[in-house]
Motif scaffolding. Sequence first.
Motif, mmCIF file in Angstrom:
data_model
loop_
_atom_site.group_PDB
_atom_site.id
_atom_site.type_symbol
_atom_site.label_atom_id
_atom_site.label_comp_id
_atom_site.label_asym_id
_atom_site.label_seq_id
_atom_site.Cartn_x
_atom_site.Cartn_y
_atom_site.Cartn_z
ATOM 1 N N PRO A 83 -7.305 -0.522 -5.987
ATOM 2 C CA PRO A 83 -5.913 -0.340 -6.216
ATOM 3 C C PRO A 83 -5.901 0.881 -7.270
ATOM 4 O O PRO A 83 -7.064 1.667 -7.503
ATOM 5 C CB PRO A 83 -5.779 -1.521 -7.417
ATOM 6 N N GLY A 84 -4.690 1.735 -6.738
ATOM 7 C CA GLY A 84 -4.624 3.214 -7.239
ATOM 8 C C GLY A 84 -5.065 4.043 -6.118
ATOM 9 O O GLY A 84 -4.448 5.212 -6.314
ATOM 10 N N VAL A 85 -5.576 3.643 -5.085
ATOM 11 C CA VAL A 85 -5.490 4.771 -3.850
ATOM 12 C C VAL A 85 -4.508 4.471 -2.876
ATOM 13 O O VAL A 85 -4.290 3.096 -2.545
ATOM 14 C CB VAL A 85 -7.153 4.386 -3.227
ATOM 15 N N GLU A 86 -3.888 5.338 -2.589
ATOM 16 C CA GLU A 86 -2.445 5.014 -1.729
ATOM 17 C C GLU A 86 -3.234 4.528 -0.276
ATOM 18 O O GLU A 86 -3.954 5.038 0.346
ATOM 19 C CB GLU A 86 -1.904 6.214 -1.317
ATOM 20 N N HIS A 87 -2.714 3.163 0.001
ATOM 21 C CA HIS A 87 -3.024 2.633 1.443
ATOM 22 C C HIS A 87 -1.870 2.219 2.283
ATOM 23 O O HIS A 87 -0.875 1.562 1.693
ATOM 24 C CB HIS A 87 -4.068 1.362 0.883
ATOM 25 N N HIS A 88 -1.906 2.461 3.530
ATOM 26 C CA HIS A 88 -0.986 1.968 4.575
ATOM 27 C C HIS A 88 -1.762 1.145 5.459
ATOM 28 O O HIS A 88 -2.807 1.701 5.777
ATOM 29 C CB HIS A 88 -0.219 3.090 5.060
ATOM 30 N N PHE A 89 -1.130 0.242 5.826
ATOM 31 C CA PHE A 89 -1.582 -0.684 6.752
ATOM 32 C C PHE A 89 -0.823 -1.099 8.025
ATOM 33 O O PHE A 89 0.526 -1.739 7.614
ATOM 34 C CB PHE A 89 -2.035 -1.996 6.008
ATOM 35 N N ALA A 90 -1.080 -1.145 9.138
ATOM 36 C CA ALA A 90 -0.422 -1.292 10.291
ATOM 37 C C ALA A 90 -1.212 -2.123 11.317
ATOM 38 O O ALA A 90 -2.360 -1.555 11.517
ATOM 39 C CB ALA A 90 0.339 -0.255 10.959
ATOM 40 N N GLU A 91 -0.817 -3.170 11.443
ATOM 41 C CA GLU A 91 -1.941 -4.232 12.571
ATOM 42 C C GLU A 91 -1.728 -3.506 14.158
ATOM 43 O O GLU A 91 -0.333 -3.772 14.378
ATOM 44 C CB GLU A 91 -1.826 -5.368 12.501
ATOM 45 N N LEU A 92 -2.596 -3.042 14.365
ATOM 46 C CA LEU A 92 -2.354 -2.693 16.089
ATOM 47 C C LEU A 92 -3.371 -3.151 16.876
ATOM 48 O O LEU A 92 -4.601 -3.414 16.654
ATOM 49 C CB LEU A 92 -2.518 -1.137 16.098
ATOM 50 N N PRO A 93 -3.340 -3.681 18.039
ATOM 51 C CA PRO A 93 -4.293 -4.060 18.864
ATOM 52 C C PRO A 93 -5.042 -2.905 19.522
ATOM 53 O O PRO A 93 -4.492 -1.794 19.599
ATOM 54 C CB PRO A 93 -3.571 -4.911 19.902
ATOM 55 N N ASP A 94 -6.323 -3.195 20.048
ATOM 56 C CA ASP A 94 -7.038 -2.269 20.804
ATOM 57 C C ASP A 94 -6.785 -2.335 22.472
ATOM 58 O O ASP A 94 -7.483 -2.868 23.156
ATOM 59 C CB ASP A 94 -8.595 -2.303 20.650
ATOM 60 N N GLY A 95 -5.346 -2.292 22.476
ATOM 61 C CA GLY A 95 -4.908 -2.558 24.015
ATOM 62 C C GLY A 95 -3.578 -1.918 23.956
ATOM 63 O O GLY A 95 -3.109 -0.956 23.345
ATOM 64 N N PRO A 96 -2.999 -2.479 25.194
ATOM 65 C CA PRO A 96 -1.554 -1.755 25.268
ATOM 66 C C PRO A 96 -0.630 -1.964 24.124
ATOM 67 O O PRO A 96 -0.704 -3.153 23.321
ATOM 68 C CB PRO A 96 -0.979 -2.881 26.432
ATOM 69 N N LEU A 97 0.077 -0.999 23.731
ATOM 70 C CA LEU A 97 0.760 -1.059 22.335
ATOM 71 C C LEU A 97 2.338 -1.201 22.965
ATOM 72 O O LEU A 97 2.692 -0.401 24.073
ATOM 73 C CB LEU A 97 0.533 0.264 21.570
ATOM 74 N N SER A 98 3.225 -1.868 21.828
ATOM 75 C CA SER A 98 4.583 -1.848 22.037
ATOM 76 C C SER A 98 5.162 -0.390 21.649
ATOM 77 O O SER A 98 4.624 0.294 20.933
ATOM 78 C CB SER A 98 5.031 -3.077 21.429
ATOM 79 N N GLU A 99 6.532 -0.556 21.940
ATOM 80 C CA GLU A 99 7.342 0.744 21.496
ATOM 81 C C GLU A 99 7.215 0.779 19.990
ATOM 82 O O GLU A 99 7.057 1.797 19.598
ATOM 83 C CB GLU A 99 8.643 0.585 21.963
ATOM 84 N N ALA A 100 7.360 -0.206 19.455
ATOM 85 C CA ALA A 100 7.355 -0.309 17.881
ATOM 86 C C ALA A 100 5.809 0.347 17.337
ATOM 87 O O ALA A 100 5.785 0.873 16.399
ATOM 88 C CB ALA A 100 7.593 -1.648 17.036
ATOM 89 N N GLN A 101 4.722 -0.274 18.040
ATOM 90 C CA GLN A 101 3.432 -0.086 17.624
ATOM 91 C C GLN A 101 3.069 1.555 17.880
ATOM 92 O O GLN A 101 2.516 1.918 17.103
ATOM 93 C CB GLN A 101 2.240 -0.992 18.379
ATOM 94 N N LEU A 102 3.793 2.053 18.993
ATOM 95 C CA LEU A 102 3.553 3.357 19.116
ATOM 96 C C LEU A 102 4.286 4.188 17.987
ATOM 97 O O LEU A 102 3.914 5.161 17.665
ATOM 98 C CB LEU A 102 4.126 3.674 20.480
ATOM 99 N N GLY A 103 5.316 3.590 17.621
ATOM 100 C CA GLY A 103 6.118 4.494 16.583
ATOM 101 C C GLY A 103 5.045 4.405 15.258
ATOM 102 O O GLY A 103 5.155 5.236 14.375
ATOM 103 N N GLU A 104 4.627 3.398 15.035
ATOM 104 C CA GLU A 104 3.615 3.209 13.739
ATOM 105 C C GLU A 104 2.587 4.187 14.164
ATOM 106 O O GLU A 104 2.174 4.839 13.057
ATOM 107 C CB GLU A 104 3.021 1.820 13.698
ATOM 108 N N VAL A 105 1.910 4.383 15.381
ATOM 109 C CA VAL A 105 0.859 5.323 15.438
ATOM 110 C C VAL A 105 1.517 6.645 15.020
ATOM 111 O O VAL A 105 0.864 7.606 14.383
ATOM 112 C CB VAL A 105 0.375 5.319 16.769
ATOM 113 N N GLU A 106 2.726 7.091 15.549
ATOM 114 C CA GLU A 106 3.417 8.471 15.225
ATOM 115 C C GLU A 106 3.343 8.508 13.643
ATOM 116 O O GLU A 106 3.381 9.470 13.329
ATOM 117 C CB GLU A 106 4.859 8.526 15.933
ATOM 118 N N ARG A 107 3.680 7.405 13.095
ATOM 119 C CA ARG A 107 4.191 7.479 11.510
ATOM 120 C C ARG A 107 2.894 7.696 10.727
ATOM 121 O O ARG A 107 2.928 8.330 9.998
ATOM 122 C CB ARG A 107 4.985 6.034 11.220
#
Length: 167
Positions: A62-86
């Motif tokens: 706690p106290g360390v800024e942390h962001h999480f997005a679950e992504l597969p190590d394979g083909p990514l969806s449009e939303a998942q590619l958006g998370e990569v960009e973010r």
Amino acid sequence: MKTRQKDRNNPPPESPWSEIRPGLWMGGHVVGGPDGEEPVVVGREFALVLSLYQRDGHGPPPGVEHHFAELPDGPLSEAQLGEVERFAELAAEGVRAGRPTLVRCHAGLNRSGLVVAQALVELGLGVPEAIALVRRRRSPWALHNELFVRYLESGLPTARLLVGLGP
């Protein structure tokens, strides 16, 4: 959701994380050891941690800024590619602000490599240079997922739009 491809026999890196450029680190939740994979726990080494895979007890605290997005190590969806960009934007902003930033996935090779390479592009490198730097600084096995390399080569916004068109 299966997030990690088991068919790749690439060894996990021997270091928990590697500095790709000043202030931008790439790593994983495991490291290669004499008995196979050993856990990596993030403490307060970084001001910003971006996780693309998650395991209980692996930090950050706690106290360390942390962001999480679950992504597969394979083909990514449009939303998942958006998370990569973010995430790439967050990483680039962290570096610009002088905040030690870690991008991590399971072994610190593909998903984190995709985000770090895109962050490097946002910080001024060309795609081939960004990919080469990730491989040189982290591991020759980094970004061995050729689909991720193609996403980078086409440009993530373009890849996201194309994926969104469907089959």
